[in-house]
Design an enzyme around this catalytic site. Sequence first.
Site, mmCIF file in Angstrom:
data_model
loop_
_atom_site.group_PDB
_atom_site.id
_atom_site.type_symbol
_atom_site.label_atom_id
_atom_site.label_comp_id
_atom_site.label_asym_id
_atom_site.label_seq_id
_atom_site.Cartn_x
_atom_site.Cartn_y
_atom_site.Cartn_z
ATOM 1 N N HIS A 37 44.919 41.475 36.668
ATOM 2 C CA HIS A 37 43.216 40.933 36.806
ATOM 3 C C HIS A 37 42.169 40.849 36.137
ATOM 4 O O HIS A 37 42.030 42.441 35.548
ATOM 5 C CB HIS A 37 42.295 41.622 38.337
ATOM 6 C CG HIS A 37 41.638 40.477 39.206
ATOM 7 N ND1 HIS A 37 40.871 40.465 38.849
ATOM 8 C CD2 HIS A 37 41.794 39.252 40.480
ATOM 9 C CE1 HIS A 37 40.046 39.516 38.809
ATOM 10 N NE2 HIS A 37 40.320 38.521 39.553
ATOM 11 N N GLU A 107 43.858 32.981 36.446
ATOM 12 C CA GLU A 107 43.299 32.855 36.140
ATOM 13 C C GLU A 107 41.799 33.047 35.706
ATOM 14 O O GLU A 107 41.548 33.982 34.808
ATOM 15 C CB GLU A 107 42.589 33.969 37.200
ATOM 16 C CG GLU A 107 43.488 35.590 36.648
ATOM 17 C CD GLU A 107 42.314 36.842 37.250
ATOM 18 O OE1 GLU A 107 41.844 37.187 37.663
ATOM 19 O OE2 GLU A 107 42.847 37.771 36.069
#
Length: 195
Positions: A37, A107
């Site tokens: 992430h 992302e």
Amino acid sequence: IQVAAQNCWVKKGGAFTGEVSAEMLANLGVPWVILGHSERRALLNETNEFVGDKVAYALSQGLKVIACVGETLEQREAGTTMEVVAAQTKAIADKISSWDNVVLAYEPVWAIGTGKVASPAQAQEVHAGLRKWFCDNVSAEVSASTRIIYGGSVSGSNCKELGGQTDVDGFLVGGASLKPEFIDIIKAAEVKKSA
């Protein structure tokens, strides 16, 4: 519905206070873990190679992985989005032999928690670029079978259009998962799945 952890450590054992091991997750019956992430890359300086190692180890312990890739606003404005996400994806591909239990999550860092969102065309462009990268560097089979999901300010108001893109296979949802609009996002994903 299955549960995913937000991180796990890169190897077995050791004194890594505050980290969760892949073995702990497996023992608890947690089937999925999110790795790479952007917040961990930025705040904890996790490199592409380190993320690749974490993905490989988690898979070796029987976990399924949601592996995140994405560019910063500066990288997007410099026109290096595909170079950045390709390098991040390559670092994972170099460490694993199978993509069967990996979902890739695009992302864009500039769209996480900012209220900004990639346009459906921008998301599709990167997802299609990642499929091409898989085809050119791994195999056509992996390109066709690997799920590529989008994460970055997904909401009830933009999920249908994003989910309608050919290469967007679902969503990695952050803040909106805590709001009633999450139902709309789930419904948009269900429509895609059944189509």
